[in-house]
Design a protein around this motif. Sequence first.
Motif, mmCIF file in Angstrom:
data_model
loop_
_atom_site.group_PDB
_atom_site.id
_atom_site.type_symbol
_atom_site.label_atom_id
_atom_site.label_comp_id
_atom_site.label_asym_id
_atom_site.label_seq_id
_atom_site.Cartn_x
_atom_site.Cartn_y
_atom_site.Cartn_z
ATOM 1 N N GLU A 152 0.839 -1.192 0.000
ATOM 2 C CA GLU A 152 0.000 0.000 0.000
ATOM 3 C C GLU A 152 0.875 1.245 0.000
ATOM 4 O OE1 GLU A 152 -2.339 -0.604 3.599
ATOM 5 O OE2 GLU A 152 -1.001 0.719 4.706
ATOM 6 N N GLY A 153 0.261 2.340 -0.400
ATOM 7 C CA GLY A 153 0.968 3.613 -0.452
ATOM 8 C C GLY A 153 0.645 4.332 -1.749
ATOM 9 N N PRO A 154 1.051 5.588 -1.870
ATOM 10 C CA PRO A 154 0.713 6.369 -3.060
ATOM 11 C C PRO A 154 1.280 5.796 -4.355
ATOM 12 C CG PRO A 154 2.004 7.664 -1.488
ATOM 13 C CD PRO A 154 1.754 6.355 -0.858
ATOM 14 N N CYS A 155 2.495 5.293 -4.318
ATOM 15 C CA CYS A 155 3.103 4.713 -5.520
ATOM 16 C C CYS A 155 2.332 3.473 -5.968
ATOM 17 C CB CYS A 155 4.564 4.360 -5.234
ATOM 18 S SG CYS A 155 5.334 3.342 -6.498
ATOM 19 N N VAL A 156 2.063 2.584 -5.041
ATOM 20 C CA VAL A 156 1.334 1.341 -5.343
ATOM 21 C C VAL A 156 -0.042 1.678 -5.915
ATOM 22 C CG1 VAL A 156 0.311 -0.730 -4.312
ATOM 23 C CG2 VAL A 156 2.599 0.014 -3.609
ATOM 24 N N GLY A 194 -0.498 15.004 1.970
ATOM 25 C CA GLY A 194 -0.096 16.227 2.661
ATOM 26 C C GLY A 194 0.789 15.954 3.863
ATOM 27 N N ASP A 195 0.409 14.950 4.653
ATOM 28 C CA ASP A 195 1.198 14.636 5.845
ATOM 29 C C ASP A 195 1.017 13.163 6.190
ATOM 30 O OD1 ASP A 195 2.634 14.554 8.179
ATOM 31 O OD2 ASP A 195 1.646 16.281 9.092
ATOM 32 N N LEU A 196 2.076 12.413 6.076
ATOM 33 C CA LEU A 196 2.017 10.981 6.371
ATOM 34 C C LEU A 196 1.683 10.697 7.837
ATOM 35 C CD1 LEU A 196 5.001 9.762 4.198
ATOM 36 C CD2 LEU A 196 2.627 9.024 3.975
ATOM 37 N N ARG A 224 7.377 13.306 5.063
ATOM 38 C CA ARG A 224 6.063 13.769 5.498
ATOM 39 C C ARG A 224 5.084 13.919 4.340
ATOM 40 N NH1 ARG A 224 6.199 16.407 10.584
ATOM 41 N NH2 ARG A 224 3.939 16.473 10.378
ATOM 42 N N SER A 225 5.580 14.338 3.161
ATOM 43 C CA SER A 225 4.703 14.551 2.009
ATOM 44 C C SER A 225 5.161 13.695 0.838
ATOM 45 C CB SER A 225 4.737 16.012 1.548
ATOM 46 O OG SER A 225 4.270 16.865 2.538
ATOM 47 N N ASP A 284 2.714 19.018 3.679
ATOM 48 C CA ASP A 284 2.058 19.834 2.645
ATOM 49 C C ASP A 284 3.052 20.526 1.717
ATOM 50 O OD1 ASP A 284 -0.601 19.271 3.584
ATOM 51 O OD2 ASP A 284 -0.154 20.603 5.278
ATOM 52 N N ALA A 285 4.069 19.799 1.313
ATOM 53 C CA ALA A 285 5.127 20.363 0.468
ATOM 54 C C ALA A 285 4.688 20.538 -0.981
ATOM 55 C CB ALA A 285 6.371 19.476 0.526
ATOM 56 N N PHE A 286 3.658 19.818 -1.406
ATOM 57 C CA PHE A 286 3.264 19.843 -2.814
ATOM 58 C C PHE A 286 1.928 20.557 -2.982
ATOM 59 C CE2 PHE A 286 5.762 15.935 -2.085
ATOM 60 C CZ PHE A 286 6.872 16.282 -2.822
#
Length: 181
Positions: free
Chosen positions: A32-36, A48-50, A69-70, A94-96
Motif C-alpha cells: 500500500e501507499g501512493p506509488c502502489v 499532505g502529511d504521512l 512527510r509529504s 504539505d510540500a506539494f
Amino acid sequence: MSLAERRGRIRTVAPTAALVAEIDRIQYRTHEGPCVDAIAEHEIFRVGDLVTEPRWPRFAPAAAETGVRSMLSYRLFLTDSTLGALNLYSGRPDAFSDRTEQDGRVFATHAAIALAAAQQDAHLRAAVEHRDTIGMAKGILMQRHDVDPVHAFRMLVDASQHGNMKLHQVATWLVEHRRDL
C-alpha cells in the motif's frame, strides 16, 4: 521512479537517495501507499502529511518514521499500458501544491515517453544480442524434431512460457545442453 513488472511486482530504479529506496521498500512490503495505488488505480496521489494520513494504515506510520512527510505519485503510462510511477518525497508537511501537481503531470508525461523509448531500445538490443542463439536453438529443434522454422520457434516460445523463462534463456539452455538431450 518505480517500474511495474510482471505479476504485479514493482521495482525502484535509480533512487536519488537511500531514504527513497527505503520508503519504496515499505510500500512494496505493505502493498500500500501512493506509488502502489498510482500504478494500480491509474491516478495521481498526493499526501499532505504521512503522520495523519488515513488511506494507508500500514504504510503511512512506517514511512513517517523515516522523516518523510509529504509525497506525490504519478502513474507513468502510454495509452493503456502502465510502466510504473514517478514519486516525489519531502520532509515537510504539505510540500506539494496544486501547481506542483499540475507541473509534475507534464513532467511525468515526458518521463513516461522517455521510459517507453528506453525500454523499447533495451528490448531491441536484447533481441539483436540473442538472435544468433535463438537461431541456433531453432536449428537444433528443426533437426531433432524434423519441423520447420516457424514450428521450432513456437516450441521455444511454448517452453519459455511454460518454464517462466525469457525466450533467450530457453534458447541459451538448449544450445548449452544440446549434447545432453
